[in-house]
Design a protein around this motif. Structure first.
Motif, mmCIF file in Angstrom:
data_model
loop_
_atom_site.group_PDB
_atom_site.id
_atom_site.type_symbol
_atom_site.label_atom_id
_atom_site.label_comp_id
_atom_site.label_asym_id
_atom_site.label_seq_id
_atom_site.Cartn_x
_atom_site.Cartn_y
_atom_site.Cartn_z
ATOM 1 N N UNK A 113 19.627 39.773 38.694
ATOM 2 C CA UNK A 113 18.983 39.422 39.958
ATOM 3 C C UNK A 113 19.815 38.419 40.741
ATOM 4 N N UNK A 114 20.385 37.467 40.037
ATOM 5 C CA UNK A 114 21.260 36.479 40.671
ATOM 6 C C UNK A 114 22.478 37.160 41.286
ATOM 7 N N UNK A 115 23.060 38.130 40.557
ATOM 8 C CA UNK A 115 24.248 38.823 41.065
ATOM 9 C C UNK A 115 23.933 39.608 42.334
ATOM 10 N N UNK A 116 22.791 40.292 42.361
ATOM 11 C CA UNK A 116 22.424 41.072 43.546
ATOM 12 C C UNK A 116 22.132 40.147 44.724
ATOM 13 N N UNK A 117 21.383 39.079 44.477
ATOM 14 C CA UNK A 117 21.057 38.149 45.556
ATOM 15 C C UNK A 117 22.316 37.492 46.118
ATOM 16 N N UNK A 152 24.175 46.442 49.589
ATOM 17 C CA UNK A 152 24.371 45.210 50.348
ATOM 18 C C UNK A 152 25.690 45.249 51.106
ATOM 19 N N UNK A 153 26.741 45.704 50.435
ATOM 20 C CA UNK A 153 28.057 45.770 51.069
ATOM 21 C C UNK A 153 28.066 46.764 52.222
ATOM 22 N N UNK A 154 27.496 47.944 51.997
ATOM 23 C CA UNK A 154 27.491 48.979 53.036
ATOM 24 C C UNK A 154 26.646 48.579 54.245
ATOM 25 N N UNK A 155 25.508 47.956 53.989
ATOM 26 C CA UNK A 155 24.665 47.502 55.093
ATOM 27 C C UNK A 155 25.396 46.455 55.930
ATOM 28 N N UNK A 156 26.118 45.576 55.245
ATOM 29 C CA UNK A 156 26.887 44.569 55.969
ATOM 30 C C UNK A 156 27.971 45.199 56.823
ATOM 31 N N UNK A 215 15.056 31.312 44.745
ATOM 32 C CA UNK A 215 14.725 30.449 45.876
ATOM 33 C C UNK A 215 15.313 29.060 45.667
ATOM 34 N N UNK A 216 15.162 28.535 44.448
ATOM 35 C CA UNK A 216 15.697 27.201 44.140
ATOM 36 C C UNK A 216 17.212 27.163 44.273
ATOM 37 N N UNK A 217 17.862 28.323 44.059
ATOM 38 C CA UNK A 217 19.316 28.398 44.192
ATOM 39 C C UNK A 217 19.753 28.591 45.638
ATOM 40 N N UNK A 218 18.782 28.658 46.563
ATOM 41 C CA UNK A 218 19.104 28.800 47.973
ATOM 42 C C UNK A 218 19.490 30.207 48.388
ATOM 43 N N UNK A 219 19.081 31.207 47.616
ATOM 44 C CA UNK A 219 19.453 32.591 47.903
ATOM 45 C C UNK A 219 18.350 33.301 48.691
ATOM 46 N N UNK A 279 25.271 38.871 46.168
ATOM 47 C CA UNK A 279 25.972 39.888 46.951
ATOM 48 C C UNK A 279 25.365 40.012 48.340
ATOM 49 N N UNK A 280 24.050 39.927 48.416
ATOM 50 C CA UNK A 280 23.376 40.009 49.718
ATOM 51 C C UNK A 280 23.701 38.780 50.561
ATOM 52 N N UNK A 281 23.706 37.613 49.927
ATOM 53 C CA UNK A 281 23.998 36.380 50.657
ATOM 54 C C UNK A 281 25.429 36.358 51.178
ATOM 55 N N UNK A 282 26.325 37.071 50.490
ATOM 56 C CA UNK A 282 27.744 37.055 50.867
ATOM 57 C C UNK A 282 28.080 38.019 51.987
ATOM 58 N N UNK A 283 27.126 38.845 52.400
ATOM 59 C CA UNK A 283 27.399 39.805 53.475
ATOM 60 C C UNK A 283 27.728 39.047 54.757
ATOM 61 N N UNK A 284 28.829 39.372 55.413
ATOM 62 C CA UNK A 284 29.187 38.650 56.636
ATOM 63 C C UNK A 284 28.295 39.027 57.802
ATOM 64 N N UNK A 285 28.268 38.159 58.786
ATOM 65 C CA UNK A 285 27.498 38.439 59.993
ATOM 66 C C UNK A 285 26.203 37.656 60.034
#
Length: 315
Positions: free
Chosen positions: A116-120, A84-88, A155-159, A122-128
């Motif tokens: 799963x929450x931690x990975x999601x 996730x970090x590298x793609x961002x 989904x309920x957590x908005x991720x 991390x993806x949500x935190x990617x800038x851009x």
């Protein structure tokens, strides 16, 4: 025959001894080179960028599934967050595929949910502004309910999360209708696992007929109005043509839905769909723990046995 073959391949995929033997001996190197982007996240990102230059998006998957040791689960989660970090940083679209057993389901479902929450996150935190998504893969029938529960919780957590559903299972129409109602992102695959007739369609004609019905639901006017995001994952050009016809009849534009294919499989078809203006993505695995993934590919059809035999002979 097909069910016995698939059951046998699942057993091989889950065997730590056979996996260790095959990977340490460097067997099936040709199979790995054909279907795997490389040994690490950097290789996966480099291949994803190359594919993007051809108009093909990627869903990266770190090879490490059916794990039952805490340190391996931790490594899987770290690699997924790294992707996730590298793609961002690369400024390209973020899709990361995750198996429930990869992030701890075999040890503790609660651990899988936390990871799963931690990975999601991390993806949500990617800038851009590039679209980003954690796509939950679907494994055998025993993992369907936990996978859907994880999807719904995130989904309920908005991720940013999507879910994979399998056309061969009888329950999938019900599961799909609920995800359409949610306006979810769903990747529909045929399914490569064995299940009895009470749970699954077992003949190829039955599976294809159900696949077509489910594609019709995914590309209905109701799904479009609900904000549903369809991903049709198939290498069958006739099913793809059916999807195009359904989409056009219901008012979907090309680019509002996706075709997804496996890296290394029917590449010419993927390129043709891009030329036609379709949105195309490939499932792009990377990593050194390639045995379960490769055997799952082989297990999709008994006719694939020659691929494994040829690769083993070739070393």
């Amino acid at each position: 025959m097909r069910r016995a073959w698939q059951t046998g391949m699942i057993a091989l995929a889950r065997s730590p001894k056979i996996k260790r033997w095959a990977q340490e001996k460097g067997l099936a190197a040709g199979l790995v080179g054909r279907y795997v982007a490389g040994p690490d996240a950097e290789a996966g990102i480099a291949r994803a960028k190359s594919l993007l230059g051809q108009g093909i998006r990627s869903s990266l998957f770190y090879l490490g599934e059916y794990v039952d040791r805490p340190e391996l689960v931790a490594e899987n989660v770290a690699q997924e967050r790294k992707v996730a970090d590298l793609l961002g940083r690369a400024g390209i679209e973020v899709h990361v595929s995750v198996d429930p057993t990869q992030i701890g389901h075999s040890l503790d479902p609660a651990l899988a949910r936390r990871n799963g929450l931690a990975v999601a996150e991390a993806i949500a935190a990617v800038p851009g502004d590039a679209p980003r998504l954690m796509m939950i893969d679907m494994e055998d029938r025993t993992v369907v309910d936990p996978a859907i529960a994880l999807h719904d919780a995130l989904t309920a957590a908005g991720l940013p999360v999507g879910i994979t559903l399998q056309a061969y299972l009888r329950r999938t129409e019900v599961d799909l209708r609920e995800r359409i109602r949610q306006g979810a992102a769903v990747r529909l695959v045929k399914g490569a696992f064995a299940a009895g007739r009470e749970h699954a369609f077992v003949s190829q004609d039955e599976i294809k007929a159900n696949h077509r019905r489910l594609i019709g639901l995914m590309l209905s006017r109701e799904a479009r109005e609900a904000g549903f995001r369809p991903v049709i994952a198939t290498h069958d050009d006739r099913l793809q043509d059916h999807a195009v016809a359904q989409a056009e009849a219901a008012g979907w534009s090309r680019g509002e839905y996706e075709f997804e294919m496996l890296y290394g499989v029917r590449s010419a078809l993927a390129e043709r769909r891009v030329r036609e203006g379709h949105r195309v993505r490939v499932y792009l695995p990377f990593g050194r723990d390639w045995w379960p993934y490769a055997i799952r590919r082989i297990g999709e059809n008994p006719r694939n046995a020659w691929l494994l035999a040829r690769s083993l002979i070739g070393g």
